[in-house]
Each structure stands twice: as C-alpha cells, then as structure tokens.
Design an enzyme around this catalytic site. Sequence first.
Site, PDB file in Angstrom:
ATOM      1  CG  ASP A 117      -2.118   1.012   1.150  1.00  0.00           C
ATOM      2  OD1 ASP A 117      -2.498   1.173   0.051  1.00  0.00           O
ATOM      3  OD2 ASP A 117      -2.581   1.469   2.060  1.00  0.00           O
ATOM      4  CG  HIS A 124      -4.141  11.157   2.630  1.00  0.00           C
ATOM      5  ND1 HIS A 124      -4.972  11.030   3.684  1.00  0.00           N
ATOM      6  CD2 HIS A 124      -3.077  10.103   3.223  1.00  0.00           C
ATOM      7  CE1 HIS A 124      -4.700   9.988   4.598  1.00  0.00           C
ATOM      8  NE2 HIS A 124      -3.472   9.532   4.232  1.00  0.00           N
ATOM      9  CD  GLU A 191      -6.005   5.246   4.826  1.00  0.00           C
ATOM     10  OE1 GLU A 191      -5.228   5.803   5.608  1.00  0.00           O
ATOM     11  OE2 GLU A 191      -5.217   4.339   4.110  1.00  0.00           O
ATOM     12  CD  GLU A 193      -5.265   3.170   0.149  1.00  0.00           C
ATOM     13  OE1 GLU A 193      -4.832   2.292  -0.795  1.00  0.00           O
ATOM     14  OE2 GLU A 193      -5.183   3.206   1.181  1.00  0.00           O
ATOM     15  CG  ASP A 225      -5.495   0.424   3.953  1.00  0.00           C
ATOM     16  OD1 ASP A 225      -5.409  -0.406   4.609  1.00  0.00           O
ATOM     17  OD2 ASP A 225      -4.489   1.537   4.332  1.00  0.00           O
ATOM     18  NE  ARG A 229      -7.132   6.821  10.073  1.00  0.00           N
ATOM     19  CZ  ARG A 229      -6.289   6.676   8.858  1.00  0.00           C
ATOM     20  NH1 ARG A 229      -5.210   6.346   8.814  1.00  0.00           N
ATOM     21  NH2 ARG A 229      -6.837   6.996   7.473  1.00  0.00           N
ATOM     22  CD  GLN A 232      -2.038   4.368  10.786  1.00  0.00           C
ATOM     23  OE1 GLN A 232      -3.535   4.586  10.713  1.00  0.00           O
ATOM     24  NE2 GLN A 232      -1.338   4.852   9.663  1.00  0.00           N
ATOM     25  CE  LYS A 245      -3.115   2.599   7.378  1.00  0.00           C
ATOM     26  NZ  LYS A 245      -4.024   3.252   6.539  1.00  0.00           N
ATOM     27  CB  THR A 249      -7.288  -4.709   2.521  1.00  0.00           C
ATOM     28  OG1 THR A 249      -6.383  -4.286   3.427  1.00  0.00           O
ATOM     29  CG2 THR A 249      -7.254  -4.036   1.467  1.00  0.00           C
ATOM     30  CD  GLU A 352      -7.142  13.198   4.216  1.00  0.00           C
ATOM     31  OE1 GLU A 352      -6.653  14.005   3.550  1.00  0.00           O
ATOM     32  OE2 GLU A 352      -7.507  12.031   3.949  1.00  0.00           O
TER      33      GLU A 352
END
Length: 404
Positions: A117, A124, A191, A193, A225, A229, A232, A245, A249, A352
């Site tokens: 990834d 971002h 996320e 993607e 993804d 948080r 992480q 993560k 997925t 975000e």
Amino acid sequence: MPPFDVPEGDPFGPHNLPYGVFSPPGSSERTVGVRLGDHVLDAGAAAHALGSPYASLLARPSLDALLAAGRTAWSDVRRALTAWVTVPAHRETVEPLFHPLSEVTLHLPFAVADYVDFYASENHARNVGRMFRPDAPDSLTPNWKHLPIGYHGRSGTVVVSGTDVVRPSGQRKAPADPAPVFGPSVRLDIEAEVGFVVGVPSELGRPVPLGGFRDHVFGLCLLNDWSARDVQAWEYVPLGPFLGKSFATSVSAWITPLDALDEARVAPPKRTHELLPYLDDTGEEPGGYDLRISVAVNGHVVSEPPFSTMYWTAAQQLAHMTVNGASLRTGDLYGSGTVSGPTERERGSLLELTWNGRDPLELPDGKRTFLEDGDVVTLSAWAPGPDGVRVGLGEVTGRVVPAP
C-alpha cells in the site's frame, strides 16, 4: 431487460466488461464471469459454446490463469468477449449463459499474492502532516517528493466487497494516558483507494521499468484500506503500519481491465522536484487516471475524491517497488494510498473529513467522527469512456460488526 439490450450509456455496457468470479444460483462452483449491465456472463461456458481457444483461460474458478497469460492474451480475450456480447449472430448461443447480477454470489476474483500500500496523494499527506506535525517547517516528510512511500501489508486479510469487517482490537494509548490499554479500536476509519492487480510476474533481481507497467498490470479496482487510527498511532513509530491496518482490506468483486480505461488516461500533477531516472516519466504515456470516486456512509455521500490529483502514478509505484530487485508475482495487489483532493468535500478518510475527530460529520442518522458498529461504507466510482460514455467501477461495500 435482456442482457444484450443494455441501455445506451450504461456504465457497465460492452465498452467496459470488467471481470469477476461468481457462483450461479443454487451452486457453490466458482467460475469467471464478465459483467454486462445488471447481468453476469459465464465467460467459460460462452467460450466452450463458441469453440473459443480462450476456454482454458476462462473456464476457471479464479482469474489467476488469465492474469498470468499476458498482455496479448488480455487484448485477444477482450476483443472476443466484446464480439460475443454485441454481434447478433452470437445472441442465441450466448444469451442463455447470462445470470442476473442480483442472483449470483460474487467471490474474491483472484488469489492475492503480495499486498503493498502506498501514500501517493499530496493532499492527503499534507493534511496528515498538518494534523500530526503542526510545528514542522513542511507538512510533507523530506522524502515524499522523491519517492512513492509505501509499506507491505497482509495479503491474507484482503476480502471481497460485501464481507463484514470485524472491529479490530489492539493496544492504544492517548497522549495523556500513563500506560497503554487493550480493547476494541474506538477510532475505526476507512481510506478510499484504487488497487492495481499484477498479472505477469517478473524475474527476481530485475526491476520493472516505467514502460513495463502495461505489460505487467492487468487492471484496477476500488479498495478500502480499513484503519484503526488509535492502534496505528501507538504502534507506528518507528516501523510504520502494522496491526492498525492488517485486519482487513476490502476490494471490489470486479476488476476493470486497463484496456477499458484508455479514455481516462491523464497527466499527473506537475512535479515540483527533479526525479531520479527510474521514476522520471517525462516522455512516457500519461500515467494518471481520471477516476471519480464517491464515499458513502450508510447510504449518505460524504466525499468525492478525484483520483486524477494523485502525485505518484501506478507506473511509478510499480517501478519503485521493484527497483531493488524485488520480483512480482501473479496476483500481487498494490493500493494507491488514500485518494484526497484539495477541498474538504474531496477528502478520502474520516481522519481528514473530521480533522482527527475535531469536526464531526453530520449524517442523517447522527454525528460521526469515526465509524460505529453497524455502519456500512460504500466506495463507488466511474471514469470517462469512449464517446462520452462512463466506465463504471465495481463498488466496494463493508459493514462494521462488533469486536468479539
């Protein structure tokens, strides 16, 4: 509506023809299918019925054989499929081999080999930098404009669209906490993607140049993804993403061949730093893709990230991930990294969109900073196609279920 009579302008018309793997109604057997409108063609059965030499690639329980067959075979099979679903002389033979999309079971379409990834959106990366490194002179890390940053993920937890996502548990520690605690993530994120699927392998020790992208990469799909948080944030220094993560997925059940996206090729954003020769795509064909993505939470669209803004292209990512001699395998999957545009409405993660939880989203069913149990996240997208027709990408949906 009969499958041959797909309305003009349907994003899944004969100009598209994405590949997947399905089980017909009442059966557990898997076979390669091609989507046309709201139907799925049993591609292997069609190949046999028409005496096609491509039956050995299509009458399979996965796309693996087709992926490994290479670019010439990909183009030949696509031309044949287009003829089978458009030429009136084939209609009597082929039409009984279609199944309504709503009645089939869709599966992960290929065996995922390795998973990588990336982190290719400047918007971002700058947003994350502003949130977590507010005192740094530049919101980007010093290496960001010189190479596509990425990490190796876990291929065994790549799941097909529609698979529930169990809320992960792990260690987390807020800045003010004296010690870490263990439990379900309370900051579960997504996320948005795009994933690229490798077909033809490469030799160990021999890098793949920029110009080799179309020879090795079969197609693309939407990818979510999922990210814990809080897990992480506590684990990622100094080695980067791990348990935050690796739990899931999600990818689309449909792989759109690159040949279906020729009209969507665009130049990437202007580069601000001189690139080393192996990444310098000056003079190469346009490496970006104009994909228009939508992110919905419980059916409510919260963001529309534009893939055309991605700083690093899929060809550059492939070149970088093999420049040290690492080899490709059939079924390798690599993600673009979160797709985010320059405006608030174009951010591809809740991190975000809510600015790390500071600004909750207002949804019809209540406010959200991060995902709650029962939330359903759906990614969908389209790209410009021939003669103004849209090319639809298969959606990715996942529902969050509680930690056990």
